[in-house]
Design a protein around this motif. Structure first.
Motif, PDB file in Angstrom:
ATOM      1  N   GLN A  63      55.125  22.441  30.721  1.00  0.00           N
ATOM      2  CA  GLN A  63      54.339  23.667  30.645  1.00  0.00           C
ATOM      3  C   GLN A  63      53.841  24.102  32.019  1.00  0.00           C
ATOM      4  O   GLN A  63      53.136  23.345  32.695  1.00  0.00           O
ATOM      5  N   ILE A  65      51.593  26.301  34.688  1.00  0.00           N
ATOM      6  CA  ILE A  65      50.335  27.044  34.793  1.00  0.00           C
ATOM      7  C   ILE A  65      50.261  27.608  36.201  1.00  0.00           C
ATOM      8  O   ILE A  65      50.468  26.877  37.178  1.00  0.00           O
ATOM      9  N   VAL A  70      42.842  29.216  37.840  1.00  0.00           N
ATOM     10  CA  VAL A  70      43.165  28.865  36.453  1.00  0.00           C
ATOM     11  C   VAL A  70      43.651  27.415  36.420  1.00  0.00           C
ATOM     12  O   VAL A  70      43.272  26.635  35.540  1.00  0.00           O
ATOM     13  N   TYR A  74      42.091  24.234  34.458  1.00  0.00           N
ATOM     14  CA  TYR A  74      42.957  23.500  33.539  1.00  0.00           C
ATOM     15  C   TYR A  74      42.887  21.998  33.829  1.00  0.00           C
ATOM     16  O   TYR A  74      42.691  21.188  32.929  1.00  0.00           O
ATOM     17  N   GLU A  77      39.730  20.531  32.642  1.00  0.00           N
ATOM     18  CA  GLU A  77      39.617  20.431  31.182  1.00  0.00           C
ATOM     19  C   GLU A  77      40.519  19.345  30.601  1.00  0.00           C
ATOM     20  O   GLU A  77      40.140  18.658  29.666  1.00  0.00           O
TER      21      GLU A  77
ATOM     22  N   TYR B  90      45.858  24.317  27.594  1.00  0.00           N
ATOM     23  CA  TYR B  90      46.993  25.112  28.052  1.00  0.00           C
ATOM     24  C   TYR B  90      46.875  26.548  27.537  1.00  0.00           C
ATOM     25  O   TYR B  90      47.101  27.514  28.275  1.00  0.00           O
ATOM     26  N   ARG B  92      44.108  28.023  26.770  1.00  0.00           N
ATOM     27  CA  ARG B  92      43.007  28.633  27.499  1.00  0.00           C
ATOM     28  C   ARG B  92      43.490  29.164  28.836  1.00  0.00           C
ATOM     29  O   ARG B  92      43.126  30.264  29.257  1.00  0.00           O
ATOM     30  N   ALA B  93      44.318  28.368  29.513  1.00  0.00           N
ATOM     31  CA  ALA B  93      44.855  28.789  30.811  1.00  0.00           C
ATOM     32  C   ALA B  93      45.673  30.064  30.644  1.00  0.00           C
ATOM     33  O   ALA B  93      45.545  31.008  31.433  1.00  0.00           O
ATOM     34  N   GLN B  94      46.509  30.113  29.623  1.00  0.00           N
ATOM     35  CA  GLN B  94      47.323  31.308  29.385  1.00  0.00           C
ATOM     36  C   GLN B  94      46.428  32.510  29.107  1.00  0.00           C
ATOM     37  O   GLN B  94      46.674  33.617  29.582  1.00  0.00           O
ATOM     38  N   ARG B  96      43.383  33.020  30.156  1.00  0.00           N
ATOM     39  CA  ARG B  96      42.753  33.436  31.424  1.00  0.00           C
ATOM     40  C   ARG B  96      43.748  34.215  32.277  1.00  0.00           C
ATOM     41  O   ARG B  96      43.397  35.206  32.915  1.00  0.00           O
ATOM     42  N   LEU B  97      44.994  33.755  32.311  1.00  0.00           N
ATOM     43  CA  LEU B  97      46.023  34.428  33.108  1.00  0.00           C
ATOM     44  C   LEU B  97      46.265  35.846  32.607  1.00  0.00           C
ATOM     45  O   LEU B  97      46.368  36.787  33.393  1.00  0.00           O
ATOM     46  N   TRP B  98      46.342  36.022  31.282  1.00  0.00           N
ATOM     47  CA  TRP B  98      46.628  37.348  30.746  1.00  0.00           C
ATOM     48  C   TRP B  98      45.434  38.293  30.919  1.00  0.00           C
ATOM     49  O   TRP B  98      45.608  39.472  31.181  1.00  0.00           O
TER      50      TRP B  98
END
Lengths: 234, 219
Positions: A63, A65, A70, A74, A77, B90, B92-94, B96-98
């Motif tokens: 995956q 990131i 961000v 990540y 977390e 993961y 959450r990261a997506q 935030r990115l969007w």
């Protein structure tokens, strides 16, 4: 977790990449660093970050990131054990995020302006704006550190790595222009913080030496001048 | 208890709308204070000295500026009702990115549509539609960007729907016909009371844009 499970696509001189490296080091996360040629972007980079096509990209398992802030959140977390990077109190977290956004969106572009300044007048004007920003960051440091050595208090935290990643470029900007940016007569707390930050073991060896960055500045400026000359003769 | 919550805002601000929606989703009682933009009050300068912008969320006297930061704050403090960010890191990261993509693309391009002219405006219109199509791709077959549940990205993006009429009028083009999936998603969001009560009336948004154009000297 095996090193191959965590990959970082990056380029050594990028402060955004360095930021992620600090976070990985602070959390003692084994990882593989895959240097990227930003002039010729790899398949892996384009596939992992199709929207922005930029480094850093963290690939965890399979995956990806992207975006350094961000990624740092990540990491904090997923590997939630100590040290915590972000504060635990929601208001303190909002404050840390606020200053991170300020540093990236308002303050660091001023360093770039300084690098691009060609005459003494525009250099002095750029430094003046930088100082105004640094005064704000000096206050933020005093409030955040609570008398301790880092924005995060006794330990390095989110804001330390968000601002600290720029120290190499700040030093390179000072060498290149002959002007002081981090000045102990103006922002003594930040000067002390910068020295402590640079000597922390999670930071050691990550940021390239200022001289290497100065050479990069000269190279960018030469390329820009060549492109401008080229355009004006067509 | 919720404590004292004040929202310093402006009716047509899409960023303010984000916080109105979130506070409504969480059932938080708050005092709404309207700024008469483009004029800014001394109170705003005091609460947001660095950026001098709305919205500012003030919780028990402490200001939180920047809408996405305040959105995360609201989600963290009132975490037991209608969570906006997913719990998986993961995802959450997506999210935030969007949300960041919305700020960098939809907002900036939208502003160019009403404030620029000629080639610059045409380029902005084209890139704006492209950005919406990227978002349509990300939405896919899901009812919301959050999946089955209305979430962070939905809150970040839906306020811009109230600005479509202004963009279309200033840019002399139609958005809905080019992005029908986006409009279907927007209408689904509008069925939520928190959204329908928080979004500004598109005609009033257009009136506000005319005031801004005059203020900034744009024809």
């Amino acid at each position: 977790m095996a090193a191959s499970d965590v990959k970082l696509l990056g380029a050594r001189p990028s402060p955004f990449v360095n930021r992620v490296q600090f976070a990985l080091n602070l959390k003692s996360i084994d990882h593989e660093f895959i240097p990227q040629n930003l002039a010729e972007k790899s398949e892996l980079l384009l596939k992992s970050n199709p929207v922005h096509k930029k480094v850093p990209v963290l690939i965890h398992g399979d995956q990806p990131i992207s975006e350094s802030l961000v990624i740092v959140q990540y990491i904090d977390e997923v590997w939630s054990g100590p040290p915590s990077l972000l504060p635990s109190d929601p208001y303190d977290r909002a404050t840390a995020r606020f200053w991170a956004a300020y540093i990236d969106e308002k303050w660091f572009p001023l360093v770039r302006d300084l690098r691009n300044a060609t005459d003494e007048q525009s250099k002095a004007a750029a430094v003046e704006k930088l100082f105004e920003g640094l005064k704000l960051l000096e206050d933020a440091f005093v409030n955040s550190s609570n008398g301790k050595g880092f924005f995060g208090g006794e330990k390095l935290g989110y804001l330390d790595i968000v601002l600290g990643c720029y120290l190499g470029w700040v030093r390179a900007g000072e060498i290149f222009t002959g002007l002081k940016i981090l000045d102990e007569t103006k922002t003594p707390a930040l000067v002390g913080w910068a020295e402590r930050f640079a000597s922390h073991k999670a930071v050691d060896g990550v940021i390239p030496e200022p001289e290497e960055l100065v050479n990069l500045i000269k190279m960018f400026q030469a390329r820009a001048a060549a492109a401008a000359a080229d355009a004006s003769t067509k | 208890m919720d404590g004292e919550v004040i929202l310093l805002d402006a009716y047509a601000s899409m960023f303010g709308m984000r916080l109105r929606i979130a506070l409504a989703e969480k059932g938080v009682k708050y005092e709404y204070r309207e700024e008469n933009l483009p004029k800014k009050s001394p109170f705003l300068f005091q609460m947001n000295p660095i950026h001098k912008k709305v919205p500012v969320l003030i919780h028990n006297g402490k200001p939180i500026c920047e809408s996405l930061i305040a959105l995360q704050y609201i989600d963290e403090v009132w975490h037991d009702k209608n969570p906006l960010l997913p719990s998986d890191p993961y995802k959450r990261a997506q999210a935030r990115l969007w949300a960041d993509f919305v700020d960098q693309k939809v907002h900036i391009l939208g502003r160019k549509i009403w404030s620029a002219k000629g080639e610059e405006q045409e380029a902005a219109k084209k890139e704006f539609i492209e950005a919406l199509k990227v978002l349509e791709g990300e939405l896919g077959e899901k009812p919301y960007f959050g999946g089955e549940e209305f979430g962070y990205v939905d809150v970040a993006l839906i306020p811009f729907y109230s600005w479509f009429h202004a963009y279309e009028t200033c840019g002399n083009f139609k958005i809905g016909t080019q992005c029908p999936k986006f409009v279907a998603w927007a209408k689904r969001c509008m069925q939520r009371e928190s959204v329908s009560k928080s979004l500004a009336d598109p005609e009033k948004v257009y009136d506000f844009v005319l005031i801004l154009k005059k203020h900034f000297g744009v024809e």
